[in-house]
Scaffold this motif. Sequence first.
Motif, PDB file in Angstrom:
ATOM      1  N   GLU A 115     -87.194  -5.925  21.002  1.00 50.11           N
ATOM      2  CA  GLU A 115     -86.977  -6.559  19.697  1.00 50.11           C
ATOM      3  C   GLU A 115     -85.839  -5.928  18.904  1.00 50.11           C
ATOM      4  O   GLU A 115     -85.476  -6.432  17.833  1.00 50.11           O
ATOM      5  N   ASP A 116     -85.277  -4.838  19.404  1.00 50.96           N
ATOM      6  CA  ASP A 116     -84.086  -4.264  18.774  1.00 50.96           C
ATOM      7  C   ASP A 116     -82.810  -4.969  19.227  1.00 50.96           C
ATOM      8  O   ASP A 116     -81.723  -4.673  18.715  1.00 50.96           O
ATOM      9  N   THR A 117     -82.929  -5.877  20.167  1.00 50.14           N
ATOM     10  CA  THR A 117     -81.768  -6.611  20.664  1.00 50.14           C
ATOM     11  C   THR A 117     -81.136  -7.420  19.558  1.00 50.14           C
ATOM     12  O   THR A 117     -81.800  -8.215  18.889  1.00 50.14           O
ATOM     13  N   ALA A 118     -79.844  -7.200  19.346  1.00 44.41           N
ATOM     14  CA  ALA A 118     -79.118  -7.875  18.259  1.00 44.41           C
ATOM     15  C   ALA A 118     -77.664  -7.433  18.296  1.00 44.41           C
ATOM     16  O   ALA A 118     -77.308  -6.503  19.021  1.00 44.41           O
ATOM     17  N   VAL A 119     -76.864  -8.104  17.505  1.00 46.64           N
ATOM     18  CA  VAL A 119     -75.518  -7.611  17.213  1.00 46.64           C
ATOM     19  C   VAL A 119     -75.644  -6.685  16.011  1.00 46.64           C
ATOM     20  O   VAL A 119     -76.223  -7.073  14.985  1.00 46.64           O
ATOM     21  N   TYR A 120     -75.142  -5.494  16.138  1.00 44.23           N
ATOM     22  CA  TYR A 120     -75.233  -4.492  15.080  1.00 44.23           C
ATOM     23  C   TYR A 120     -73.889  -4.394  14.355  1.00 44.23           C
ATOM     24  O   TYR A 120     -72.832  -4.291  14.991  1.00 44.23           O
ATOM     25  N   TYR A 121     -73.968  -4.405  13.020  1.00 42.81           N
ATOM     26  CA  TYR A 121     -72.786  -4.346  12.169  1.00 42.81           C
ATOM     27  C   TYR A 121     -72.849  -3.104  11.281  1.00 42.81           C
ATOM     28  O   TYR A 121     -73.896  -2.782  10.735  1.00 42.81           O
ATOM     29  N   CYS A 122     -71.707  -2.455  11.118  1.00 41.41           N
ATOM     30  CA  CYS A 122     -71.643  -1.396  10.117  1.00 41.41           C
ATOM     31  C   CYS A 122     -71.000  -1.954   8.847  1.00 41.41           C
ATOM     32  O   CYS A 122     -70.204  -2.892   8.906  1.00 41.41           O
ATOM     33  N   ALA A 123     -71.403  -1.379   7.744  1.00 40.25           N
ATOM     34  CA  ALA A 123     -70.941  -1.845   6.447  1.00 40.25           C
ATOM     35  C   ALA A 123     -70.738  -0.650   5.527  1.00 40.25           C
ATOM     36  O   ALA A 123     -71.254   0.441   5.790  1.00 40.25           O
ATOM     37  N   GLY A 124     -70.011  -0.859   4.438  1.00 40.95           N
ATOM     38  CA  GLY A 124     -69.760   0.245   3.529  1.00 40.95           C
ATOM     39  C   GLY A 124     -69.498  -0.188   2.108  1.00 40.95           C
ATOM     40  O   GLY A 124     -69.185  -1.357   1.840  1.00 40.95           O
ATOM     41  N   THR A 125     -69.665   0.769   1.216  1.00 45.22           N
ATOM     42  CA  THR A 125     -69.407   0.564  -0.196  1.00 45.22           C
ATOM     43  C   THR A 125     -69.023   1.908  -0.797  1.00 45.22           C
ATOM     44  O   THR A 125     -69.365   2.950  -0.257  1.00 45.22           O
TER      45      THR A 125
END
Length: 123
Positions: A88-98
């Motif tokens: 269930e961890d299968t996914a496209v992972y994105y990093c983000a920032g602020t």
Amino acid sequence: VQLQASGGGLVQAGDSLRLSCATSGLTFSRFAGGWFRQAPGGEREFVAGIKWSDEGTYYADSVKGRFTISRDNAKNTVYLQMNSLKPEDTAVYYCAGTSYNLKYARAKDYDYWGQGTQVTVSS
């Protein structure tokens, strides 16, 4: 500002992966990072976040105790160590920032985004 995510791959359940988010064009000491993921047909969901220092980390309940977010200020990079991976961890992972030193768990609160990296966990 650029964020470059890497480290995804195909692993088996129980394995580990470490994702990296290399940043450029910003003052990294004043960069708060986050990881999100999006499964096919699903919405983008928060995974983990880190404030300006390693002391300010927070996680989604679904990954707490298995994933660890960290930062290396010398390398301008944020990491996501993922242990005990599940299908269930299968996914496209994105990093983000602020640049705001706050706890943000909503995608709309992040100003910068990297491209995704695919994580696939087989059972």
